[in-house]
Design an enzyme around this catalytic site. Sequence first.
Site, PDB file in Angstrom:
ATOM      1  N   ASP A 171       0.826  -1.172   0.039  1.00 34.58           N
ATOM      2  CA  ASP A 171       0.021  -0.021   0.053  1.00 34.58           C
ATOM      3  C   ASP A 171       0.945   1.296  -0.084  1.00 34.58           C
ATOM      4  O   ASP A 171       2.008   1.025  -0.013  1.00 34.58           O
ATOM      5  CB  ASP A 171      -0.864  -0.085   1.336  1.00 34.58           C
ATOM      6  CG  ASP A 171      -2.333   0.525   0.932  1.00 34.58           C
ATOM      7  OD1 ASP A 171      -2.157   1.450   0.086  1.00 34.58           O
ATOM      8  OD2 ASP A 171      -3.201   0.166   1.656  1.00 34.58           O
ATOM      9  N   ASP A 232     -10.517   3.010  -3.246  1.00 37.76           N
ATOM     10  CA  ASP A 232     -11.115   1.501  -2.911  1.00 37.76           C
ATOM     11  C   ASP A 232     -12.307   1.409  -3.251  1.00 37.76           C
ATOM     12  O   ASP A 232     -13.368   2.304  -3.241  1.00 37.76           O
ATOM     13  CB  ASP A 232     -10.913   1.450  -1.314  1.00 37.76           C
ATOM     14  CG  ASP A 232      -9.632   1.186  -0.631  1.00 37.76           C
ATOM     15  OD1 ASP A 232      -8.594   1.124  -1.696  1.00 37.76           O
ATOM     16  OD2 ASP A 232      -9.510   1.296   0.344  1.00 37.76           O
TER      17      ASP A 232
END
Length: 421
Positions: A171, A232
């Site tokens: 990430d 997301d």
Amino acid sequence: MAVGGSRRGDRSRAGLLVLIVAVLQAACPAEALENGLARTPPMGWLHWERFLCQIDCSHDPRQCISEKLFMQMADLMVSEGWRDVGYQYLCIDDCWMAPSRDEQGRLQPDPKRFPSGIAKLADYVHSKGLKLGIYADVGNKTCAGFPGSYGYYELDAQTFASWGVDLLKFDGCNCNTLELLAEGYKTMSRALNKTGRSIVYSCEWPLYQRILQKPNYTEIKQYCNYWRNFADIYDAWNSVKNVLDWTSHNQEDITDVAGPGGWNDPDMLVIGNFGLSWDQQITQMALWAMMAAPLLMSNDLRHISSASKALLQNKEVIAINQDSLGKQGYQITEEDGFELWERPLSGGAYAIAIVNRQEIGGPQTYKFSLAFLGSGLACNPACSVQQILPTSRNLGLQNWVSFLKVLVNPTGTVLLKTVVI
Ligand SMILES: *[C@@H]1O[C@H](CO)[C@@H](O)[C@H](O)[C@H]1NC(C)=O
Ligand SMILES: *[C@@H]1O[C@H](CO)[C@@H](O)[C@H](O)[C@H]1NC(C)=O
Ligand SMILES: *[C@@H]1O[C@H](CO)[C@@H](O)[C@H](O)[C@H]1NC(C)=O
């Protein structure tokens, strides 16, 4: 460029452009990360969208992130046929870590959630013929505030390899500059390579970079096996719709680079949860196949309807997603509330998706000419047409001048495959 041309302008000229670009690409394909992995889009299960991380194991042991949850999913991936249709990677997301590193500076799992350790879990997952994915972050902390890998890239890569991990989702939270972001993603790529273990490398580099700078996808593909571009996903039509719109609006920049070894990642499949209607689940499955997307389900395999399961396990749709030519599909027109997408497949075949974007009324008819598809080559001089979704149906032999009519439900998709004869 080629793709955008065919959306806006004169079709025959756009078709010629597509051909020229295809020839150029065949001559010098974008170089992929040389780890021999992800030759087709990876398939598996990832915990984030469905299980997040806020649930405490003492409060709700069946829903919390823990080794038990992953072992149950591993068991079901085998017993319910997921592994056998290709879902292979069982992936942990954020919140698996203890709040600090050990005395040697190594990451360690939360002792309550993973009391047996990650190496044991990897052994279990491997014993089922599956592979284990894990999560870390390029910056000082993960998105949920656990230890980041900045300053520890080599050590963390070695730790993951020593545990037997097969995939890393890396990430991009808590990274101060674009230079550190780029350097971090590249350094971790080299560090994974140095371990000598085959580890699929999933990046979020362009997602964090694009706020300030245009990503260089040629470069990204040299370091990553797949990469997130957009926000997301969550369990709602609005979210799936945003992913599709972002992808079609940016297709000139992202479509051509995708191929064996490196893929655009529009994020998890949320089919089998709560937020999508049946038609919207069909749209997600069909369009993720069109986009050559990694198929990473985030759902509860212990509680899934047989219809959602059959959709996720549909072999004809999976075959389109996994097609060996490895070309990503793109939108060719958007008109009157319909979107028409095509994806070139091996052997001169094409996958065609017709999405009804209207959110009012009933099923609508969409009529189109086969001469528009594949720059005029998809059905030239003739082809057989198979409908794959929403139901399997043979549409017979067609020729170059045929028009096809399909009936599409609001927010639904009809997925077809043409095979030239
Ligand atoms: C590391 O990279 C080299 C090429 O630079 C490649 O040949 C090798 O297979 C890679 N090893 C792993 C484990 O990814
Ligand atoms: C991590 O924090 C240190 C100290 O504040 C800072 O110097 C460094 O740039 C940060 N690293 C990243 C990747 O942002
Ligand atoms: C993008 O990266 C590639 C490979 O590293 C490089 O050759 C190319 O010059 C870069 N393009 C731009 C616009 O910076």
